[in-house]
Each structure stands twice: as C-alpha cells, then as structure tokens.
Design a protein around this motif. Sequence first.
Motif, mmCIF file in Angstrom:
data_model
loop_
_atom_site.group_PDB
_atom_site.id
_atom_site.type_symbol
_atom_site.label_atom_id
_atom_site.label_comp_id
_atom_site.label_asym_id
_atom_site.label_seq_id
_atom_site.Cartn_x
_atom_site.Cartn_y
_atom_site.Cartn_z
ATOM 1 N N TRP B 99 0.839 -1.213 0.000
ATOM 2 C CA TRP B 99 0.000 0.000 0.000
ATOM 3 C C TRP B 99 0.868 1.254 0.000
ATOM 4 N N HIS B 100 0.529 2.193 -0.843
ATOM 5 C CA HIS B 100 1.208 3.492 -0.866
ATOM 6 C C HIS B 100 0.221 4.559 -0.447
ATOM 7 N N GLY B 327 -11.034 -4.505 2.946
ATOM 8 C CA GLY B 327 -10.798 -4.986 1.588
ATOM 9 C C GLY B 327 -11.622 -4.286 0.516
ATOM 10 N N MET B 328 -12.243 -3.153 0.862
ATOM 11 C CA MET B 328 -13.112 -2.503 -0.117
ATOM 12 C C MET B 328 -12.365 -1.429 -0.922
ATOM 13 N N ARG B 329 -11.669 -0.527 -0.249
ATOM 14 C CA ARG B 329 -11.077 0.618 -0.957
ATOM 15 C C ARG B 329 -9.560 0.540 -1.101
ATOM 16 N N TYR B 330 -8.930 -0.245 -0.248
ATOM 17 C CA TYR B 330 -7.475 -0.414 -0.341
ATOM 18 C C TYR B 330 -7.115 -1.665 0.438
ATOM 19 N N GLY B 331 -5.904 -2.114 0.269
ATOM 20 C CA GLY B 331 -5.447 -3.279 1.032
ATOM 21 C C GLY B 331 -5.884 -4.584 0.398
ATOM 22 N N ARG B 333 -7.675 -7.831 -0.714
ATOM 23 C CA ARG B 333 -9.067 -8.252 -0.901
ATOM 24 C C ARG B 333 -9.086 -9.729 -1.287
#
Lengths: 97, 495
Positions: B99-100, B327-331, B333
């Motif tokens: 993740w950035h 797990g929806m917008r980042y990270g 899933r």
Amino acid sequence: MAITRDEVAHLARLSRLALSDEELDHLAPQLDQIISSVAQVQEVAAEGIPPTSHATGLTNVFRDDEPVACLSPAEALFGAPAEELQRFKVPRILVEE
Amino acid sequence: MNELTTKTAAELAAAVAGGEVSAAEVTAAHLARIEAVEGQVNAFLHVAADAAARASEIDARRAAGAPLGPLGGVPVAVKDLFATVGMPTTCGSRILEGWHPPYESTITRRLREAGAILIGKTNMDEFAMGSSTENSAYGPSHNPWDLSFVPGGSSGGSAAAVAAYEAPLALGTDTGGSIREPAAVCGIVGTKPTYGGSSRYGVVAFASSLDTPGPLARSVLDAALLHEAMSGHDPMDSTSIDAPVPPVVAAARQADVAGMRIGIVSEFSGEGYQPGVMTRFNEAVELLESLGAKVTEISCRHFKYAMPAYYLIAPSEVSSNLARFDGMRYGLRASASSAEETMSLSRDAGFGDEAKRRIVLGTYALSSGYYDAYYGKAQQVRTLIIRDFDAAFEQVDVLVSPSSPTTAFPIGERADDPIAMYLADLCTIPSNLAGNAAISVPCGLAPENGLPVGLHVMAPVLADDRLYRVGAAVEAAFESRWGHPLLTEAKGLSA
C-alpha cells in the motif's frame, strides 16, 4: 471459564473475521486466559469514580468550513483492489434470497 | 564501519551545516551500513530509493546559502505506520502489503522540512501490537546485542536500526511502551512525549486515546532534537495540544538534577523483576542521589491495575480502528461473492494472530452486558491511575522505575504466550493511560546476561523537558564512569 469457544466464534463473526476451526482452537483458550487476567479490574473499588475516555481533557474542536485541495480520483483510487468508472468496485452488498 | 555512522545527529547536523561533510556522504555511509547489516538485523521493511537525491537537494540548498533546518542532512528511519508519499506503508501487516499512502503524515512532513533524510521504513509488530516485532508479517527484527534475541517492540525495527548504526535517529510510536521498551532492550534512548504533544495525523491508528509518536536515538540530546523537530500543535489532529513545545533541547543541554525531587514507584519491583534489572536500576537511583537529587519512595496503588485496564481499553479501540480494513477501498481483498464474505475472508487472511486476539477481545469488552464490567470499569481505573500520578507529582518532580521488568528475551520464547508478552510493558503502560511524558535511558547491562537495562523516568503532562534533564544527567554520569557510551559494548553484529 471466562469465555467459551462458541462465544469466541460468535464474536469473530461480529468482527467480520472468518476464523478457521484451527484458529478457533488456538485463540479461544488464549482469550479465556486473557479475559480471566483483565477481569482483575473488577477488584478495584471505583464507585462514584468518573470514567476517563481521554487523558488530556480536550473537548471537540471546530474549524471554518473552507474548501481546500483534496485527492484527485487517481490518487484516491491508487490502492483500490478494483475500480470502474472512477469508482471503487466492490462485491454485491445485497444477496438475493 | 564508516565513522560517519557512529556520529550523533547533533554532530552530523553541525558538520553538514558547516560544510565539513556533505549530506550526500552522510546518506551514502548510512545506506552502505544498511546494505552491510540488514541481512542480520532485518530492521527495515523498505529503504528509500530517493534518499541520495534528497541528500543532494540539501547540499544544493547549502551551496545556495539557504538555511538547512535543524536536522539538515541527518538520516531518520521511520516506523512503517507513518504515512509517507513515495514509500509503502504496511504497518507490519499483510493486509497493507504494497500500500502506498496518498498523503503524508504531519510528522514526516515536518522532518522533511527540517532537512532530515527519511532513509527508510522500519519493521514493527503488526499495527503496533506487541513487544518484540515477532508479530510482524515480514519476520522479526534482531537485537544488535545478540541476534537470537528480540529488539523489543512494537517499534523494534526503529530501535534495532539505531542500535545497529543504520540511522542516528528513528521515529516510533508508543501506545503502551512501544518506544520505551525497545529502546531499553536495545540500549538506546526512547521517549513517549505527552499525549497530544506530537501529531497523530497520518499515523495509522492502533488505540487513538493512547497512541503517541516519539523519538529514538543513541543520545539524550539527539532524542531531544528529534522530539523538538517533530512536535507542536497540528490543526489536522483534533487531539493535538495547542501549547508551546516543552524546552526539551535546552533541558538536555542543562543535564542537571541538583535539588530535583525523584520518586521511586514502589509497585514496580518484586516478583517478576529480573535481579540484574533491579541491580542496574538501583545503581541509577544511587547515581541520581550522588548528583544531588532528593529520592523518596512513592506508592501509586492503582498502577498494578494499569495492565488489565490497558488490555481492555486498547483492544476496545483496536476493534473499532481496525474495522476500516475491510478490503473494499485499499489493502488485501480476498475473492468472494458477497461484500460481507469478502470482508471476513480478507480480514482473516490479512491480520495475524495478535491483531485477531485483540479485535475479538475488544469486541467482547464492548458487548452489551459486558460493557460496564469491563470497558466501563477500565475507564474508571484509568481515572484512578491519573489521580495516583497527580498525587505523586505533588510530592516529586519525576517518578522512576525500570523501563521493563526484564532484559530482551530470546526470539520465540514468548511468541505464542500473550500474557508473558504483555508483561514487558508493565512499567510503561500507566503513562499511556494518563497521557504524561516518559523516557527510557540506558543504565547498564544486566550481570546475568550482559543485555541492556533501561531507566524509566516519568514526568507530568507537558513537563517533557524534565525527562531530558534527568536523562542527560544520568547519561553523562554513566558514560564518564564507563568511559564510553553503553552501545559500544554491543557485539552481536559481525560487521
């Protein structure tokens, strides 16, 4: 026993954690031990003592509602697992019965 | 080892400002050190690709006659939960692998503005939960005193990096002792500032009412320099205190405890305390007396309930704060057909054991039916601990204890024994619950195993400068007795 395996399974469901049977076998006795230990707080005579949620006693702060720069769609979507039409694409939320 | 890596931050900043050495040379020396020892230490999760370019910018500024800032050209290692643009931020978790962040934390932005070179992101217990870095998804860091021992945690990568001369300074966060305990067991200095004295904006939340960013360094003055550069009011953090930064650098230079009233916390000794830790702690107290401090013993009778209260309050906040990792917008899933199933599978795959334990524990403590007996009671105990501190600070200027009941422990020894792990933070937790300032400074090696012991000093809210007066006085007196800084005795690294 402070907490049973079934209770841990229920709490895991509430927490949206799909724990496997092996994980439940492993974590449930540990949580039982931890809860028995933290229950020591119940020994403390605290009648009439106000609770503290936050140590430094700050109250809410406000700012003027002024527009400022915000993330571009590309920046906001950079980490998205899936996207479509500049939006986060997610699995269906409602399941047909 | 290039001698530039053994210099203090104060020396490096002065040398760069004076043109005796370039920021590029300083950075290159530290990158070479990282290259040489990382295979043994595993302190870093990411090394900054732009460090050399940033250093050249500092040198260009100097050539143009522009001011460099108080940390001009000084490398700083950053715990991997500060959001940094251009570097990944994983929090030691699989769920944020790769993740950035799209924005920068206030503290790292301030350090960049102060001329610091952010040299990399350091290993940590997942989401800062742990006392050993063994809860990192990316493998443990190793203690430079003995590679088979833990470097403490959760800021263990930061402490190991500083102790291994990979960086003169590092950023950590302290929610229950996560700066002070690793500093103690790695033989360096670490401070938990007053809560709200250092901004949490862009610091991934663990327990929001307790999380406090702070400095790690090899000297008390260096810790003060970083403390000052990172601190101050931030409108982006609504819990940030709008007050001047305590004069920590001046206090570190003053290094005088004559006439100071110091209280030993009676509750922090006895069963569970390693004999060698107590030997060194008692020596430090005698040293303070010989330097003119007035030492008394003070009972803070609710401190023994700090740990159980903490392990209700912190997990409760964790269960809420970690809900955002869905797990929806980042990270990470996981693949599933419904949103709810996706969340549950992503979180199970992405979080490690300790995160799961604390999420479930917090959910339990906040459940209707249990709330009053657990979370509510813990909040009342928190009030009583604050009152113990208030009463103590009417009688003394600072309180002291060992930083941790034991020295570092072998990797693996407590990895699957949560209660044993939690004991490492026995002495540090009260200051998180009360929000006051505290520091750990080296006070020698435990005779039984030759590993470092820390002296823990606690000061009232916004009296952070007292920590540095005491810390610098102890450091100067011990180094004069030993003839060298403690860390020069560390022999765990083969380079």
